[in-house]
Structures are given as structure tokens and as C-alpha cells.
Design an enzyme around this catalytic site. Structure first.
Site, PDB file in Angstrom:
ATOM      1  N   PHE A 162       0.809  -1.223   0.000  1.00 27.38           N
ATOM      2  CA  PHE A 162       0.000   0.000   0.000  1.00 27.38           C
ATOM      3  C   PHE A 162       0.834   1.260   0.000  1.00 27.38           C
ATOM      4  O   PHE A 162       0.356   2.318  -0.405  1.00 27.38           O
ATOM      5  CB  PHE A 162      -0.936   0.018   1.218  1.00 27.38           C
ATOM      6  CG  PHE A 162      -0.245   0.275   2.538  1.00 27.38           C
ATOM      7  CD1 PHE A 162       0.071   1.562   2.952  1.00 27.38           C
ATOM      8  CD2 PHE A 162       0.084  -0.780   3.382  1.00 27.38           C
ATOM      9  CE1 PHE A 162       0.707   1.791   4.173  1.00 27.38           C
ATOM     10  CE2 PHE A 162       0.709  -0.559   4.594  1.00 27.38           C
ATOM     11  CZ  PHE A 162       1.026   0.739   4.993  1.00 27.38           C
ATOM     12  N   LYS A 186      -1.318  -7.780  -8.710  1.00 31.15           N
ATOM     13  CA  LYS A 186      -2.255  -7.771  -7.594  1.00 31.15           C
ATOM     14  C   LYS A 186      -1.819  -6.653  -6.659  1.00 31.15           C
ATOM     15  O   LYS A 186      -0.933  -6.816  -5.827  1.00 31.15           O
ATOM     16  CB  LYS A 186      -2.259  -9.120  -6.866  1.00 31.15           C
ATOM     17  CG  LYS A 186      -3.577  -9.456  -6.136  1.00 31.15           C
ATOM     18  CD  LYS A 186      -4.019  -8.449  -5.089  1.00 31.15           C
ATOM     19  CE  LYS A 186      -3.219  -8.551  -3.818  1.00 31.15           C
ATOM     20  NZ  LYS A 186      -3.746  -7.608  -2.752  1.00 31.15           N
ATOM     21  N   GLU A 189      -5.124  -3.807  -1.708  1.00 32.74           N
ATOM     22  CA  GLU A 189      -6.552  -3.507  -1.703  1.00 32.74           C
ATOM     23  C   GLU A 189      -6.862  -2.215  -0.952  1.00 32.74           C
ATOM     24  O   GLU A 189      -7.984  -1.711  -1.014  1.00 32.74           O
ATOM     25  CB  GLU A 189      -7.324  -4.673  -1.079  1.00 32.74           C
ATOM     26  CG  GLU A 189      -7.108  -4.895   0.404  1.00 32.74           C
ATOM     27  CD  GLU A 189      -5.844  -5.689   0.721  1.00 32.74           C
ATOM     28  OE1 GLU A 189      -5.687  -6.099   1.885  1.00 32.74           O
ATOM     29  OE2 GLU A 189      -5.017  -5.897  -0.201  1.00 32.74           O
ATOM     30  N   SER A 239       5.907  -6.898   3.962  1.00 29.49           N
ATOM     31  CA  SER A 239       6.496  -7.217   5.259  1.00 29.49           C
ATOM     32  C   SER A 239       7.283  -8.520   5.189  1.00 29.49           C
ATOM     33  O   SER A 239       7.067  -9.362   4.310  1.00 29.49           O
ATOM     34  CB  SER A 239       5.401  -7.332   6.314  1.00 29.49           C
ATOM     35  OG  SER A 239       4.600  -8.482   6.072  1.00 29.49           O
ATOM     36  N   CYS A 294       9.747   1.289   3.464  1.00 27.29           N
ATOM     37  CA  CYS A 294      10.705   0.294   3.928  1.00 27.29           C
ATOM     38  C   CYS A 294      12.116   0.847   4.000  1.00 27.29           C
ATOM     39  O   CYS A 294      12.995   0.212   4.595  1.00 27.29           O
ATOM     40  CB  CYS A 294      10.668  -0.943   3.026  1.00 27.29           C
ATOM     41  SG  CYS A 294      11.262  -0.655   1.357  1.00 27.29           S
ATOM     42  N   GLU A 395       9.488  -3.650  13.039  1.00 23.22           N
ATOM     43  CA  GLU A 395       9.325  -2.617  12.010  1.00 23.22           C
ATOM     44  C   GLU A 395       8.006  -1.897  12.299  1.00 23.22           C
ATOM     45  O   GLU A 395       6.926  -2.437  12.078  1.00 23.22           O
ATOM     46  CB  GLU A 395       9.300  -3.236  10.610  1.00 23.22           C
ATOM     47  CG  GLU A 395       9.193  -2.175   9.514  1.00 23.22           C
ATOM     48  CD  GLU A 395       9.068  -2.769   8.121  1.00 23.22           C
ATOM     49  OE1 GLU A 395       9.521  -2.121   7.163  1.00 23.22           O
ATOM     50  OE2 GLU A 395       8.518  -3.879   7.990  1.00 23.22           O
TER      51      GLU A 395
END
Length: 512
Positions: A162, A186, A189, A239, A294, A395
């Protein structure tokens, strides 16, 4: 042009994000939808269709059908289409940035920067002819030549996070399709609209139907892509636990995998560093894009006596950051993606003191006037953070900066290398010898010297070490080209024309 969004006829207002399969928008048929929220208001503005297994299969089938011709299309044709796409992407960058801000929440300037970094990889893909050059060795034996060539894989898939809904997909699909593959994306969402806009621009650029497809969804869609026999490779950014699952599952199904995981990026500040520059860098790298990246610096390691002064300078700068809606030009940081994520980030701050940290700044009580229901959190700064605390080990993926104190350079390097993550790290110093040692001794895939976020330019590859990367290939750059192609070696031997069968005269002298 048919778009990937429609209006819900039952309410007349709710936007629905559908799929993109075979060159056109396709309405979801599973009956399952997920909410997309405006993080600045907390309001659900969009529904996104979640793909069933059959819908994923339809996208893969469209990609497989398109590969029959796209895989053998000339490099000139592929490059021409990508050049057109680049021009359209540049012309629509503001529109894409607005979609990102509306669904992710980041400020418009951050969203524009995201599109710009994606453009770098499109630039690289436009010049793919250079990347795909083979090698030739002649006369390895008498009249024997050996050539090495690279060919596409077929249908490949990308599963993206995201936090960069335009940039990370563009780390993948431009190179994949430039190399001759077809692609199924993909996206997250939580903010899917940017991906559909990219699909529309690719179609407008002339990309053949089925070469690029988008299926929205959740774990059902992901798992089907990981097991589908016609998907040859999977790229992932997200992640570490999910990256590990992606790598294990896709590999077990015989696929090539590059899975980029999480991070806990450190910035080592030596006593000779320019502390004003280091503080500026720490604030921008820790709190930019609300810390949802990240490559954010989430741990500053202060060496020797510089800690107190450095923390003071960071606090002074952090207190001046303007937080507000991403579409407000005055805002320097926006909200977090969801209320649940905001609450999770806040929990690290509210529990920090009990685990031994000094809470210098606590941003958990922030609200923004007129947007009280938004997913707001302020900037938090934790000092003297223990290495066994949750705030250091995990994280956090939010605007929380941890400061740790060490006495020596060696102690700092040992602390950083003990982390299970190895994505990116930085050193701030005026000493070239120290910087040289650091870049060789540190266990991370990307290193910055007086650069806090060492994200490589498009023609170098991005990727970490240890629990930050699963698979052998980094993303984009030369590694990206190699990931989306496979090598073939051709050994040939042709008789000399003078050895033609009797009765065949090719005009070559017989005494050659």
C-alpha cells in the site's frame, strides 16, 4: 476509454474499483468487496472488488494468450509502446498523485516523487535493447561459435504494498513487459486506483490486450497466483512474514521469486559528523511519507558524546513539521493509511517508557481540526532505546524514530549487524576512511554515506540482505532484467562453404 471504476447504482455515489483483464475493465463477479478509506477523513470513499479464483485464472489466461505474440514481438515494437507510455505517464503525473493522496494519504509532493521514481524504471525499460544484448564468442574450437542469449519467461506476477501504489508496480511491470513477458498485478486492496490508471495509460499507449492485467483482492487472489501453473515468476514487496510466505509457497510451486521484506534501517552518526545535516536527514528520512516506507530511517545510532546535541536538533526540527491532509499544500506529512495501523503505531510509543525508553516527543494525541476522524498521529522521538524493546525490534512503519547510544564506531557496527534486517543503512561522517570501512563491514544491501535513504537510481538494483530479501535477485536494474529473462547458450558449427557436396557450386575456392 473504458475505465476501471464505476458508480454504485444503489447509492449513486460510491466509487467501485474493478479488475483490468484482457485490455479492458472487468466488473467483479465474486460478490466480495473491500473498503477503501480516505485517511484524512476516515470516510469510506470506494469499494474494491475482490477477485475469486476464477477471476485470477481469467487474468492469467489473458496474459498467457497475449504472450504467444508479445513474447516474439520485436524489441523496436516494445520500446515504441513504452516510450508512448512514458509520455502519457509524465502528462498524467498530477492525476496519479491525486489518486495516491486520496487513498494513501501522503502529501501531494510525496506522491509526485513516487511517480517520478517509477518513471526512472520506465526510462530503463525504454532502453531495454541495451540490457538484452547477448554475447558471442567465435572460434572457440575450429569453426565453432558460442552465443549467450536471454529470453522471456512467460506470464509473471507482481504483488505490491500500500505504501507506494504507483512506484512499486513500476519497479516491476515495465521491465517485465519490455523483456517480452506478460504481467498480472495484484495491488494492495487499500489503495488500488493508481494501478487501474496505469493500466488505462498502457492501453492508450498501444499495449496489446492481455499483456498487462490487474486483479484486485485479498489472500484468495494472492494464493492463486502463487500456485497457478502458468505463472512463471512472482515479484513481491511487503512485510518480512509475508515475503517469507511468498517465497516459500511460490518456490514450492516451481516459480522464480524475488520477495522484498521489511526493514529496520539504521543511521550511524559519528562524532565528527555535521550534526545539522544529520538532524535534517534523520527528520526527513524518519518522518517523510509518515514513516510508511521500507527505507525509512527508524533507528539513529549516536556514537560518543554527540547524542544529546543530536537529539536536541532532531526534536527542534520535528516540532516544526506541519501535519494535515495530503491535498493541503501546507501539509508536510499526512495521516496513516488506516485507523488500525495508526493505533498499532501509537502502541509502540505509549508502551516505550515502560520498556526503558525516554519519550522525547509523543505524537499519539494529535488531531487535525476539521478532520477529527482522520487517521492522525504526530511525530514521536524515543531516546536511549533498549535493543530488547518492542520499539527497536519491530518494524513500526510509522513516524517513530528511535535513538540508541554507543561509545564507539565498532560498537555501533556490531549493533547494526546484529539486526535480523539488512535492507538499508547510512553513516554520517566527514572521515572518508571511516565511511570506506563502514560500506565494507556493514551487513546491508544498500548503504548511504551522508545520504539517509540510499535508494538506488533505476539502472542500479534495489534490495536488502538477511530478512529483508528472499530470493536471489534484487529488483529493477540489471538484476531486474535477469529476473525477468532466462539465459540460453547456443553452440554452432557450420561447415565451410568450400566443403559443399559434390555438384553444388557456391563459388568458394576449394583450397580454402
Amino acid at each position: 476509454m473504458t475505465t476501471g471504476t464505476t458508480t454504485d447504482t444503489t447509492s449513486g455515489t460510491t466509487k467501485i474499483v474493478n479488475h483490468w483483464i484482457g485490455g479492458k475493465a472487468v466488473e467483479g463477479t465474486s460478490g466480495s468487496y473491500g473498503p477503501v478509506t480516505d485517511p484524512a477523513t476516515g470516510a469510506v470513499t470506494t469499494k474494491v472488488a475482490f477477485a475469486s479464483v476464477d477471476e485470477v485464472d481469467a487474468a492469467v489466461a489473458a496474459a498467457k494468450g497475449a504472450y504467444a505474440t508479445w513474447g516474439t514481438a520485436s524489441l523496436a515494437k516494445r520500446s515504441t509502446i513504452l516510450f508512448r507510455f512514458r509520455a502519457l505517464l509524465d502528462a498524467h503525473r498530477d492525476e496519479i498523485a491525486e489518486l495516491i493522496t486520496a487513498e494513501h494519504g501522503k502529501v501531494h509532493s510525496d506522491a509526485l516523487g513516487e511517480v517520478a521514481r517509477g518513471l526512472e524504471i520506465v526510462d530503463l525499460a525504454c532502453g531495454i535493447t541495451v540490457q538484452l544484448k547477448g554475447e558471442l564468442s567465435t572460434e572457440v574450437a575450429s569453426r565453432v561459435d558460442v552465443a549467450s542469449i536471454r529470453q522471456p519467461l512467460g506470464v509473471v506476477a507482481g504483488i505490491t504494498p500500500f505504501n507506494f501504489p504507483a512506484m512499486v508496480p513500476m519497479w516491476m511491470f515495465p521491465l517485465a513487459i519490455a523483456c517480452g513477458n506478460t504481467f498480472v498485478l495484484k495491488p494492495s486492496e487499500k489503495d488500488p486506483s493508481a494501478s487501474l490508471k496505469l493500466a488505462e495509460l498502457l492501453a492508450e499507449a498501444g499495449l496489446p490486450d492481455g499483456v498487462f492485467n490487474v486483479v484486485n483482492g485479498d489472500k484468495v487472489a494472492v494464493d492463486r497466483l502463487l500456485e497457478h501453473p502458468d505463472v512463471k515468476a512472482v515479484s513481491f514487496v511487503g512485510s518480512t512474514p509475508i515475503a517469507r510466505h511468498i517465497h516459500t509457497t511460490a518456490s514450492a510451486n516451481g516459480k522464480r521469486v524475488q520477495a522484498l521484506g521489511g526493514a529496520k534501517n539504521h543511521m550511524l552518526v559519528l562524532p565528527d559528523a555535521d550534526l545539522d545535516a544529520a538532524a535534517d536527514a534523520a527528520v526527513s528520512a524518519a518522518y517523510g511519507s509518515a514513516g510508511e516506507r521500507c527505507m525509512a530511517i527508524s533507528a539513529v545510532v549516536a556514537v560518543g558524546a554527540v547524542g544529546d546535541e543530536l537529539v536536541g536538533k532532531i526534536r527542534e526540527r520535528a516540532a516544526k513539521i506541519k501535519i494535515g491532509p495530503g491535498n493541503d499544500p501546507a501539509s508536510e506529512m499526512g495521516p496513516l493509511i488506516t485507523a488500525a495501523h495508526r493505533d498499532k503505531v501509537a502502541s509502540y510509543v505509549t508502551g516505550a517508557a515502560a520498556q526503558g525508553s525516554e519519550v522525547v516527543l509523543d505524537g499519539t494525541g494529535l488531531t487535525v481540526e476539521g478532520h477529527e476522524d482522520g487517521h492522525w498521529i504526530g511525530l514521536s522521538l524515543l531516546d536511549r532505546v533498549p535493543v530488547d524493546s518492542d520499539a527497536y525490534r519491530d518494524e513500526i512503519f510509522g513516524p517513530v524514530l528511535c535513538v540508541l547510544r554507543v561509545d564507539t564506531y565498532d560498537e555501533g557496527v556490531a549493533l547494526i549487524n546484529a539486526s535480523p534486517f539488512g535492507n538499508g543503512t547510512a553513516i554520517f561522517t566527514r572521515d572518508g576512511g571511516a565511511a570506506r570501512r563502514f560500506q565494507l563491514e556493514i551487513e546491508a544491501g544498500m548503504v548511504g554515506v551522508n545520504v539517509p535513504i540510499p535508494v538506488p537510481v533505476g539502472y542500479h538494483s534495489f534490495g536488502g540482505w538477511k530478512d529483508s530479501l528472499f530470493g536471489d535477485h534484487h529488483i529493477y536494474g540489471n538484476d531486474g532484467t535477469h529476473f525477468y529473462t532466462r539465459g540460453k547458450v547456443v553452440t554452432t558449427r557450420w561447415p565451410d562453404p568450400s566443403e559443399a557436396p559434390a555438384g553444388v557450386d557456391l563459388g568458394f575456392p576449394r583450397n580454402h
